[in-house]
Design an enzyme around this catalytic site. Structure first.
Site, PDB file in Angstrom:
ATOM      1  CB  ALA A   1     -26.661  -2.754 -17.335  1.00  0.00           C
TER       2      ALA A   1
ATOM      3  N   GLY B   1     -24.581  -0.871 -12.177  1.00  0.00           N
ATOM      4  CA  GLY B   1     -23.170  -1.248 -11.970  1.00  0.00           C
ATOM      5  C   GLY B   1     -22.239  -0.178 -12.510  1.00  0.00           C
ATOM      6  CB  ILE B   2     -18.574   0.079 -12.393  1.00  0.00           C
ATOM      7  CG1 ILE B   2     -18.626   0.136 -10.861  1.00  0.00           C
ATOM      8  CG2 ILE B   2     -17.493   0.996 -12.946  1.00  0.00           C
ATOM      9  CD1 ILE B   2     -17.390  -0.420 -10.180  1.00  0.00           C
ATOM     10  NE  ARG B   3     -23.778   4.199 -16.550  1.00  0.00           N
ATOM     11  CZ  ARG B   3     -24.451   5.338 -16.631  1.00  0.00           C
ATOM     12  NH1 ARG B   3     -24.053   6.279 -17.438  1.00  0.00           N
ATOM     13  NH2 ARG B   3     -25.547   5.521 -15.917  1.00  0.00           N
ATOM     14  N   GLY B   4     -18.930   0.460 -18.311  1.00  0.00           N
ATOM     15  CA  GLY B   4     -17.763  -0.082 -18.997  1.00  0.00           C
ATOM     16  C   GLY B   4     -17.030   0.993 -19.773  1.00  0.00           C
ATOM     17  CG  LEU B   5     -13.128   2.113 -19.024  1.00  0.00           C
ATOM     18  CD1 LEU B   5     -11.632   1.995 -18.783  1.00  0.00           C
ATOM     19  CD2 LEU B   5     -13.584   3.549 -18.782  1.00  0.00           C
TER      20      LEU B   5
ATOM     21  CE  LYS C   1     -21.525  -7.020 -21.686  1.00  0.00           C
ATOM     22  NZ  LYS C   1     -20.714  -8.104 -21.088  1.00  0.00           N
TER      23      LYS C   1
ATOM     24  CG  ASP D   1     -23.094 -18.738 -26.024  1.00  0.00           C
ATOM     25  OD1 ASP D   1     -22.199 -18.191 -26.702  1.00  0.00           O
ATOM     26  OD2 ASP D   1     -23.917 -19.539 -26.516  1.00  0.00           O
TER      27      ASP D   1
END
Ligand SMILES: Nc1ncnc2c1ncn2[C@@H]1O[C@H](COP(=O)(O)OP(=O)(O)OP(=O)(O)O)[C@@H](O)[C@H]1O
Length: 607
Positions: free
Chosen positions: A327, A329-333, A348, A383
């Protein structure tokens, strides 16, 4: 499974008994589900908000509890050796037979799938054994001896005002109206305005769903007006005033407003529905762009929503050729997030390990997502649909995505022929990450958009706070902007209840050494929060800072957070309106309105 206590039964008899046990399990589930919706009405009448919220939360778990109960009964009663493939095939056929004349066949099919998927290996998850495709149509359910799903009123005969009054009084709420005639007059005025002075046609009528929709502190009348070729939906929220009398608070006539009322960011409604598919069918005529999956979900039938969503998703895959990608954007940790450009959702996956400063576990993250599922999302948290063992065609995944999955979540990924199976994931509506939204607005030199983003961001935080949620990580990348321009939070791994947080001012330095110290010289406990520090993370950009300070400066003060926390601890349940303030009828103050409503909160729900 245990040894059967009785001599071996004919396999067909076993199949019949299993089908019966599963249907009994479903019927029990739906009976309790309906009871909860009936009790919601009593909670509304007595303004028992805390209990109502608790009951709404508990109802979310009914389904899984009944499925597990049913699985347990089957495991206790039957021996594995008795349960051949042909028994399972026959079980489905018997079940189909039992559904003839059933009032909730589509839900019962889904319940069958849930039970069987708990018992059978996933190689059995095809149409021979479970309902991959629905069998029973919900279109022609015989509702003759039942209460009608909706009632019809004919204003041409009785007069509009009289019809409107009957609509409201027919619900027989056990509670006094403050001034129903006054409210009806306002409602009539709005409807006449919408009708635009057209002469009544022979089909002039108002159709109203027979039961009220309950959520939080509101009860909603849902219906539509038909006159000639004109047809429009309406929703009337009923609230308690501060004297605990009822008032009609507004009428929602705008399509977008009604869509927002049924948004994926809100708690589920409590509605007593004998034939839920008939409610869904009616609601679809009001909200033609909302998929059936979302309508089932918002009615609290979230497993049905999930089933339909998955079917829609498979159809979508069949008719597209684009590839799943990481996705934007900034990658999640902690989360690996991917998306299919043609599909308005993100997928996710919780990573196997998390870099510092994250100190969490997969189990804790799942708990936080579960908390959000059960919490009132007040229009500010997305949700999520949680799935196990989702198969994707490998050729639709980009190489980069496969490499990332194998690197970050190898324990959740398995290859099976030409499919990649992901053992656990969440699916959520795709939004534009707020950091991207703001930088695009800045690149386009569009100050109005930046200001809008910042106002919405602060409002989202205020409403989360009202719902007792501290987002934890308030960076812009953790919020998304919906198609209606609303800012919604989606990063749940650090959320806490406001009431668990300790809001503090940074202590004054004791001496010069403290003042020069690069690290905090004072001790910080786990739940300590220092609002005055937020600016350092959030307000590096001059424009953003300007708008933030204009609209939301108080969010940087301990007093704001502490006073909200105190209100919640005092048992105060805030009013969060799922419609804009300007459409509220005159003279209607909610029972427990915040003492001072800041002017920018007026537009809170203007999605
Ligand atoms: N619903 C969504 N719509 C669009 N993009 C999303 C969505 N959810 C997540 N993303 C993208 O994926 C990124 C990581 O998602 P998320 O914040 O949930 O992960 P995380 O690992 O919990 O993040 P953090 O490292 O801040 O804890 C986001 O910054 C955003 O770019």
């Amino acid at each position: 499974m245990k040894q059967a206590a009785f001599p071996k039964l004919l396999s067909s008899q076993i199949a019949f008994d299993i089908a019966h046990t599963i249907l009994d399990g479903f019927d029990k589930h739906y009976r309790l589900f309906r009871q909860a919706s009936q009790v919601a009405r009593q909670h509304f009448e007595t303004a028992n908000w805390t209990v109502a919220q608790q009951a709404a939360r508990e109802r979310i778990d009914f389904y899984d509890k009944r499925v597990l109960e049913c699985v347990q009964v089957l495991e206790d009663e039957y021996d594995d050796s008795e349960l051949s493939d042909s028994v399972w095939r026959e079980t489905k056929l018997h079940y189909i037979g039992m559904l003839s004349g059933h009032k909730q066949p589509e839900l019962a099919e889904t319940f069958f799938n849930s039970v069987c998927c708990n018992i059978l290996h996933r190689t059995y998850f095809h149409n021979d054994f479970i309902f991959v495709r629905p069998v029973i149509s919900t279109e022609y359910i015989d509702t003759e001896e039942l209460l009608p799903t909706y009632r019809v009123y004919y204003p041409a005969t009785d007069g509009l005002r009289f019809s409107l009054k009957r609509i409201v009084t027919n619900f027989q709420l056990n509670c006094k109206f403050a001034n129903l005639d006054r409210d009806i007059a306002q409602l009539e005025e709005c409807l006449l305005h919408k009708l635009g002075g057209d002469a009544p046609e022979p089909n002039y009528q108002i159709q109203v769903l027979s039961n009220l929709f309950f959520r939080n502190k509101g009860a909603y009348v849902v219906g539509k007006v038909i006159n000639g070729t004109q047809e429009f939906p309406f929703v009337v929220p009923i609230l308690h005033n501060r004297h605990c009398e009822l008032v009609l608070d507004a009428v929602l006539l705008d399509h977008a407003q009604i869509t927002i009322l049924f948004s994926f960011t809100r708690a589920y409604f409590m509605v007593d529905m004998e034939v839920p598919s008939a409610y869904v069918q009616f609601l679809r005529t009001l909200l033609p762009r909302k998929p059936r999956s979302e309508i089932y979900t918002i009615l609290g039938l979230q497993k049905q929503g999930k089933t339909l969503f998955y079917r829609d998703y498979l159809q979508h895959l069949k008719h597209t050729a684009d590839r799943f990608e990481i996705a934007p954007g900034i990658r999640g940790l902690v989360m690996l997030v991917f998306a299919l450009p043609s599909f308005p959702y993100v997928f996710k996956v919780i990573k196997d390990f998390f870099p510092a400063p994250k100190e969490t576990t997969r189990a804790q993250i799942k708990e936080k997502y579960l908390l959000v599922k059960h919490h009132d999302r007040v229009g500010r948290m997305a949700d999520t649909l949680e799935y196990s063992n989702v198969a994707f065609p490998v050729e639709r995944f980009s190489e980069e995505l496969i490499a990332e999955l194998l690197h970050h979540a190898p324990s959740l990924v398995e290859f099976e022929g030409d499919r990649i199976i992901i053992r656990h994931l969440y699916i959520e509506r795709r939004m534009v990450p707020l950091n991207i939204f703001l930088s695009n607005a800045e690149a386009a030199g569009n100050d109005a958009l930046i200001e809008h983003g910042v106002i919405e961001y602060g409002n989202a935080i205020r409403e989360l706070v009202a719902a007792n949620i501290f987002p934890g990580d308030m960076l812009y990348k953790n919020f998304g902007v919906t198609r209606q321009g609303r800012v919604v939070f989606y990063d749940y791994d650090e959320i806490e209840y406001i009431t668990d947080c300790n809001f503090r001012d940074i202590p004054q330095p004791r001496n010069e050494e403290d003042e020069m110290s690069a690290e905090p010289w004072y001790s910080i406990a786990k739940h300590d929060v220092f609002p005055e520090q937020f600016g350092a993370f959030l307000l590096g950009n001059a424009k953003i800072k300007q708008y933030f300070m204009k609209h939301h400066a108080e969010l940087l003060t301990k007093d704001f957070w502490q006073s909200r926390k105190q209100r919640i601890m005092d048992g105060f349940i805030e009013d969060v309106f799922p419609y804009p303030q300007h459409i509220r009828f005159r003279n209607q103050a909610p029972a427990f309105a915040p003492a001072t409503t800041p002017p920018h909160l007026e537009n809170l729900n203007n999605e």
